[in-house]
Design a protein around this motif. Structure first.
Motif: not given
Length: 250
Positions: A26-40, A171-185
């Motif tokens: 994962c070469l990803t952004n600093t905002v998303a890194a933690n959640f991205t790792a956990n989602a994987l 999907g649900v609208e709340l996915l857009t109100r949590v940081t890094a859901t798109g990056c994790a996807q």
């Protein structure tokens, strides 16, 4: 392929993902890194977060060695996410992409905010010339890059996801109100690319994984904080039958 065949293949890809546990560099952004790792990890893949150019290229080359020695296909994949792009990080990404293309390692590009900011837009256009297996972005990003995306596999997300022509309404609208859901996807899409050669199937699988997990999380958590934790649990609980029984197409 029709939608039933595609969902069946996506469900089978989820089974393979959990059996093989692909490593996603994962070469990803600093905002998303933690959640991205956990989602994987929650879905069943394994993250590797790297920032040093030599390490990124070395890790991708290692994935290539695993690929060449495996009868099951790629041992992993690469994610390139430009969400907090710097010149140094751009050089890391260039090195990793060169290594991925040389070693036949699949890679996914996430062009975060390339529709708004010139520096990352120019870099994304450069990366698109390197032919990622899949591009994952929101509808504004993919619309702004539409000419450059011709001939490439694209997962464009929004109220209805367009996964290489398959229109998915989960999907649900709340996915857009949590940081890094798109990056994790995007990282999840890379994990599916490691176990599925058809980019369209990988795109559908990534769309369904995040959107169905979002629906399950929302059933028990209605606020952003609880929803984020519930989303990780829902990714862990996701089953191939969820794909088959709950996918909605328009």
């Amino acid at each position: 392929m029709n939608t039933v065949e595609t969902v069946d293949k996506a469900a089978a890809a989820l089974v393979r993902l959990r059996e093989r546990r692909p490593l996603v560099c994962c070469l990803t952004n600093t905002v998303a890194a933690n959640f991205t790792a956990n989602a994987l990890l929650a879905l069943g893949a394994r993250p590797a977060m790297v920032e040093e150019p030599s390490e990124a290229a070395e890790l991708v080359a290692f994935l290539g060695e695993r690929t060449s020695s495996s009868v099951d296909g790629p041992g992993g994949a690469l994610l390139v996410n430009v969400g907090t792009l710097t010149e140094r990080q751009a050089n890391v990404m260039r090195a990793a992409v060169r290594a991925a293309n040389a070693a036949d390692v699949p890679w996914v590009l996430d062009p975060v905010a390339a529709d708004k900011l010139a520096f990352r837009r120019e870099f994304v256009l450069e990366m698109l010339n390197e032919k990622p297996m899949l591009v994952r972005g929101n509808s504004a990003e993919t619309a702004a890059l539409s000419d450059a995306l011709k001939g490439l596999a694209v997962l464009s997300t929004g109220p209805v996801d367009d996964a290489c022509g398959f229109k998915i309404a989960n999907g649900v609208e709340l996915l857009t109100r949590v940081t890094a859901t798109g990056c994790a996807q995007g990282a999840i899409a890379a994990a599916f690319c490691a176990v599925e050669q058809d980019a369209a199937v990988a795109a559908v699988a990534a769309s369904l994984a995040m959107s169905l997990a979002g629906e399950a999380a929302f059933a028990c958590a209605k606020r952003p904080g609880g929803f984020q934790l519930a989303l990780l649990d829902a990714l862990d609980e996701l089953t191939p039958d969820d794909f088959r029984k709950k996918a909605r197409f328009v």
